[in-house]
Enzyme design. Sequence first.
Site, short mmCIF file in Angstrom:
data_model
loop_
_atom_site.label_atom_id
_atom_site.label_comp_id
_atom_site.label_asym_id
_atom_site.label_seq_id
_atom_site.Cartn_x
_atom_site.Cartn_y
_atom_site.Cartn_z
N LYS A 193 73.23 2.54 -22.94
CA LYS A 193 72.43 3.24 -21.92
C LYS A 193 71.62 4.37 -22.57
O LYS A 193 70.47 4.63 -22.19
CB LYS A 193 73.37 3.79 -20.84
CG LYS A 193 72.69 4.56 -19.70
CD LYS A 193 72.07 3.65 -18.68
CE LYS A 193 71.18 4.34 -17.65
NZ LYS A 193 71.81 5.30 -16.78
N ASN A 261 59.48 3.25 -10.40
CA ASN A 261 60.31 4.48 -10.37
C ASN A 261 59.78 5.52 -11.33
O ASN A 261 59.28 5.20 -12.41
CB ASN A 261 61.74 4.20 -10.81
CG ASN A 261 62.48 3.34 -9.83
OD1 ASN A 261 61.89 2.81 -8.90
ND2 ASN A 261 63.77 3.19 -10.06
N GLU A 276 67.44 16.72 -19.25
CA GLU A 276 68.69 16.37 -19.94
C GLU A 276 68.44 15.97 -21.40
O GLU A 276 69.27 15.34 -22.02
CB GLU A 276 69.38 15.24 -19.18
CG GLU A 276 69.76 15.62 -17.77
CD GLU A 276 70.51 14.54 -17.01
OE1 GLU A 276 71.55 14.83 -16.41
OE2 GLU A 276 70.03 13.39 -17.00
#
Length: 318
Positions: A193, A261, A276
Amino acid sequence: MNVAIVGAGALGSLVGGLLARQGHAVWLYNPSNVEHVKAIQARGLLIETPEGDVWRVEVPAAAQIYEIPGPVELLGVFVKVYATRDALERAKPLIAPNTWVLSLQNGVGIEELLRRYAPAGRALRGTTAQGATLVAPGRVRWAGRGPTRLGPLSPEALDEVALNELKGIVRALDAAGLEARYEPDVERALWEKLLVNAAINPLTALLGVPNGRLVEDPELRAILRDVVREALPVAQAHGVPLAPEEAIALVEGVCRATARNLSSMLQDVRRGRPTEIDFISGPIVREGERLGVPTPLQRLLWRLVRWLHPTPAPRPPR
Ligand code: PAF
């Protein structure tokens, strides 16, 4: 199951709401978005499903941790990754020796913290491809479905009884609609990920484009591929078994599946919130250094994102 969701923003509220619909005793906790808490208290949590329905879920919400009756069996940590330590510190009263502490947050680098705050063996880490957007206070759009993988950070510390209990939690998350599977190799899942996030998030945040543009525009697609190729050897060293073409196919597949998105990093930038990046580019650059794998593109992306949007816990690239 008694559950507290710490950091009930978009994804946390969705997960908590879906569990509450299944009859679990869930509390949503969000100290920084009081309007959201008040809206849920006034008329329940509204979930817009991917099929276009709107579900109303009765679930208690709190802006103060002491309002939540503890301890809980499952503590879900859904704050932005740089706020994890604060969140765990506040949530301490909810943690007892039988509490599982679960994080599906982006990035890598909070695993030691989770181990420290969770009872022995009960720190759970994973990833999810479920999409959620907070469209209004008290209203979450379930933007898309996708797999959720989770497993223990210290499996060796769990006996068979605890492992069965954990598999029960995975089944509960699955039954709630999160497509949850038990992941024995958490590190591999996190680094896979991370590879996706390290390619998509900084580029979309810097360029101000939705995810799909990274594959629709030939020039951006070539850049995306270079970024994936560069980071892959670091991810491979953490167990990701993909060959370069497979890694590119994975990342491009996510761009296509989430074409319209805005990445979480672009959303953070647009809302003026810290990003982040330190937990996404940071681990790749640092691990690259340790392994002798040069990562100049990732280092540049890290520095550019940090220059544009300073992060609260400074871990500057050298
Ligand atoms: O952080 C995000 O936005 C998501 O993890 C992903 C997969 C890049 C999709 O936007």
